[in-house]
Structures are given as C-alpha cells and as structure tokens.
Design a protein around this motif. Structure first.
Motif, mmCIF file in Angstrom:
data_model
loop_
_atom_site.group_PDB
_atom_site.id
_atom_site.type_symbol
_atom_site.label_atom_id
_atom_site.label_comp_id
_atom_site.label_asym_id
_atom_site.label_seq_id
_atom_site.Cartn_x
_atom_site.Cartn_y
_atom_site.Cartn_z
ATOM 1 N N ALA A 1 0.826 -1.201 0.000
ATOM 2 C CA ALA A 1 0.000 0.000 0.000
ATOM 3 C C ALA A 1 0.864 1.256 0.000
ATOM 4 N N ASP A 2 2.152 1.090 0.271
ATOM 5 C CA ASP A 2 3.092 2.217 0.317
ATOM 6 C C ASP A 2 3.792 2.317 -1.032
ATOM 7 N N LEU A 3 3.092 2.873 -2.021
ATOM 8 C CA LEU A 3 3.562 2.882 -3.403
ATOM 9 C C LEU A 3 3.691 4.313 -3.908
ATOM 10 N N GLN A 4 4.809 4.588 -4.602
ATOM 11 C CA GLN A 4 5.009 5.863 -5.274
ATOM 12 C C GLN A 4 5.369 5.607 -6.733
ATOM 13 N N LEU A 5 4.791 6.406 -7.616
ATOM 14 C CA LEU A 5 5.085 6.306 -9.044
ATOM 15 C C LEU A 5 5.594 7.642 -9.550
ATOM 16 N N GLY A 6 6.491 7.582 -10.520
ATOM 17 C CA GLY A 6 7.022 8.792 -11.131
ATOM 18 C C GLY A 6 7.277 8.564 -12.610
ATOM 19 N N PHE A 7 7.495 9.670 -13.340
ATOM 20 C CA PHE A 7 7.629 9.572 -14.784
ATOM 21 C C PHE A 7 8.584 10.651 -15.280
ATOM 22 N N GLY A 8 9.555 10.243 -16.079
ATOM 23 C CA GLY A 8 10.484 11.172 -16.713
ATOM 24 C C GLY A 8 10.617 10.859 -18.184
ATOM 25 N N SER A 9 11.211 11.782 -18.934
ATOM 26 C CA SER A 9 11.309 11.578 -20.380
ATOM 27 C C SER A 9 12.580 12.185 -20.941
ATOM 28 N N PHE A 10 12.906 11.770 -22.160
ATOM 29 C CA PHE A 10 14.024 12.346 -22.905
ATOM 30 C C PHE A 10 13.726 12.197 -24.397
ATOM 31 N N VAL A 11 14.400 12.982 -25.232
ATOM 32 C CA VAL A 11 14.288 12.875 -26.684
ATOM 33 C C VAL A 11 15.691 12.811 -27.256
ATOM 34 N N ASP A 12 15.909 11.866 -28.176
ATOM 35 C CA ASP A 12 17.247 11.667 -28.726
ATOM 36 C C ASP A 12 17.769 12.885 -29.473
ATOM 37 N N LYS A 13 19.064 12.903 -29.654
ATOM 38 C CA LYS A 13 19.731 13.989 -30.369
ATOM 39 C C LYS A 13 19.339 13.975 -31.854
ATOM 40 N N THR A 14 19.331 15.145 -32.465
ATOM 41 C CA THR A 14 18.980 15.241 -33.894
ATOM 42 C C THR A 14 20.202 14.984 -34.755
ATOM 43 N N THR A 15 20.733 13.827 -34.625
ATOM 44 C CA THR A 15 21.856 13.434 -35.451
ATOM 45 C C THR A 15 21.809 11.931 -35.653
ATOM 46 N N SER A 16 22.269 11.498 -36.792
ATOM 47 C CA SER A 16 22.282 10.076 -37.087
ATOM 48 C C SER A 16 23.277 9.376 -36.159
ATOM 49 N N PRO A 17 22.972 8.179 -35.691
ATOM 50 C CA PRO A 17 21.816 7.327 -36.005
ATOM 51 C C PRO A 17 20.650 7.486 -35.024
ATOM 52 N N PHE A 18 20.647 8.527 -34.207
ATOM 53 C CA PHE A 18 19.610 8.676 -33.179
ATOM 54 C C PHE A 18 18.266 9.088 -33.766
ATOM 55 N N THR A 19 18.244 9.846 -34.865
ATOM 56 C CA THR A 19 16.996 10.280 -35.479
ATOM 57 C C THR A 19 17.035 10.061 -36.980
ATOM 58 N N THR A 20 15.848 10.138 -37.622
ATOM 59 C CA THR A 20 15.742 9.965 -39.061
ATOM 60 C C THR A 20 16.310 11.177 -39.779
ATOM 61 N N ASN A 21 17.017 10.924 -40.854
ATOM 62 C CA ASN A 21 17.540 12.005 -41.673
ATOM 63 C C ASN A 21 16.386 12.812 -42.259
ATOM 64 N N ILE A 22 16.440 14.148 -42.155
ATOM 65 C CA ILE A 22 15.339 15.003 -42.601
ATOM 66 C C ILE A 22 15.020 14.790 -44.074
ATOM 67 N N ASP A 23 15.990 14.509 -44.893
ATOM 68 C CA ASP A 23 15.764 14.331 -46.328
ATOM 69 C C ASP A 23 14.901 13.126 -46.630
ATOM 70 N N LEU B 1 8.171 11.484 -8.005
ATOM 71 C CA LEU B 1 7.567 10.378 -7.268
ATOM 72 C C LEU B 1 6.453 10.884 -6.361
ATOM 73 N N THR B 2 5.298 10.245 -6.462
ATOM 74 C CA THR B 2 4.136 10.682 -5.692
ATOM 75 C C THR B 2 3.281 9.482 -5.298
ATOM 76 N N THR B 3 2.601 9.618 -4.173
ATOM 77 C CA THR B 3 1.676 8.565 -3.756
ATOM 78 C C THR B 3 0.343 8.674 -4.482
ATOM 79 N N ASP B 4 0.134 9.806 -5.167
ATOM 80 C CA ASP B 4 -1.084 9.983 -5.974
ATOM 81 C C ASP B 4 -0.864 9.257 -7.295
ATOM 82 N N THR B 5 -0.980 7.941 -7.260
ATOM 83 C CA THR B 5 -0.626 7.123 -8.416
ATOM 84 C C THR B 5 -1.531 7.358 -9.612
ATOM 85 N N GLY B 6 -2.712 7.910 -9.389
ATOM 86 C CA GLY B 6 -3.598 8.193 -10.509
ATOM 87 C C GLY B 6 -3.009 9.208 -11.469
#
Length: 233
Positions: free
Chosen positions: A170-192, A215-220
C-alpha cells in the motif's frame, strides 16, 4: 569361540603394519604446493591445507600438512582457519509486528567473518517480502517519434501497473520522466528521408531529461501525466 578370537587377533595384528605404512606415506609425502613456502605468512596463504611449524629446532619441511607436521613432532603449528559469527539476527517480520516498527526482510542482518585465503565461508540467508514495504517505481521514457506507438501502450500499462503493485504494497510511489534523442544520425531519421506523417519538423526539441512527474503517492497522476505527453504527438 577359538575361531572368533583368532580372527579378531589377526585383525588387530594386521592393522599395526597398515598404520605404520600410512605414517610412512605421510612422512614421505610432503605436499608439493606447500613445500616451496619459506615463511609462515607465505605458507598459510599458499593453500588452505598448508600449515607452518614454528619450532626453533625442526628437521624437515616447515610448510606442510598438519598431519605431517604432527607426525614429525612439531609442537608449534600455525594453521589459522576462517570463522563466521552472526552478530545480529532479528526474525523476519512486517512493520506492524516488528519490535522496532520497521520491516525485517532479511536475516541475519550482521555478521563478523574471518576469511582464510582459499577457504570459503557460507552465510545462509532467509529472505521474505514484507507487507506494505515502501516501493518506488520511476518510469523513464523515450518520447522520440520512433516510439510513438509504444507510448500509447505505456499509458495503458500505467493503470495495470498501479493495480498490480498495490497488491504487493500500500506504500507505493510512481514517477515519470522523459528524454528525446539527439537530432543526429543514427539517433533520429535524416530530414531528407522524412515521411509526411513523421515528426521531423514538429517534434519537441531534443533534451537530455525532464522530470515530468516526481515520485508521488497519488498514483492516478501517473497515467494522466503520460497521457498528456502522448497527446502532444
């Protein structure tokens, strides 16, 4: 009766030369792995079976098996051994039944160990997951276009994770983080080579990390936060 006495006597008599033979073998069979050691320290760390004779006057190899040194009447044998002493071993318990008010999930908790080179020590542990033990789950997601479909699955998974994890604690905490890859090959599609429905031009600017939901106990809020980020795409 005579036959029984005769056989018993034969066994006793025949054991004498056998014992003598074993002693001779022991005296003549100095362990090769021990024999080359010239000091006590080198001897007892060379192999777990090696012992050192510290007598001032001693004829023969000083580093040998204990039995061999005893047969050669060494009176000062150094043969250390490892030891294990359990210093704290509270019983497994949930927080509401533990004398300290804290859950005990592993026992023993402390041990004093003396190790000898080459000689293992075995510690037997008991492990049990305590009821309502604190659990933190932080989900780090890649928000780049290549994972767009996966993001929707993760949003649905958030509800499932919350429901299943609450079965464990019942003692649960959830959290969320994010990242976006660099705009260079091979991390992203070539614009052309971008397709019309791709995100090459209107995606978020690449970034190393954002703490979207601490991290929060408000898991909703976990699913809501993920769903909010998905709608940007």
């Amino acid at each position: 009766m005579h036959t029984t006495v005769y056989l018993l006597g034969l066994a006793i008599i025949s054991s004498v030369p056998a014992l003598y033979h074993c002693q001779q073998l022991a005296q003549n069979a100095t362990a090769d792995i021990c024999a080359e050691a010239m000091t006590c320290g080198n001897c007892i760390t060379r192999d777990p079976s090696c012992a050192w004779c510290g007598d001032d006057i001693f004829s023969g190899v000083r580093c040998d098996y204990v039995m061999n040194l005893q047969i050669r009447t060494c009176s000062n044998i150094t043969f250390p051994s490892g030891s294990l002493n359990i210093t704290q071993a509270q019983n497994l318990a949930d927080a509401d039944t533990s004398p300290t008010g804290q859950a005990v999930q592993v026992t023993p908790q402390e041990a004093r160990i003396t190790l000898k080179v080459g000689e293992p020590q075995v510690i037997r542990l008991q492990v049990r997951l305590a009821k309502d033990y604190p659990l933190d789950l932080y989900y780090l997601m890649d928000l780049s276009n290549s994972l767009r479909l996966d993001l929707k699955n993760v949003a649905n998974l958030g509800v499932y994770l919350e429901r299943e994890l609450k079965k464990l604690t019942a003692d649960l905490q959830l959290g969320f983080g994010s990242f976006v890859d660099k705009t260079t090959s091979p991390f992203t599609t070539n614009i052309d080579t971008c397709e019309a429905d791709s995100c090459c031009f209107d995606c978020d600017v690449p970034f190393g990390f954002k703490n979207q939901l601490p991290l929060t106990t408000d898991t909703g809020r976990f699913s809501v936060s993920i769903d909010f980020e998905i709608k940007k795409y």
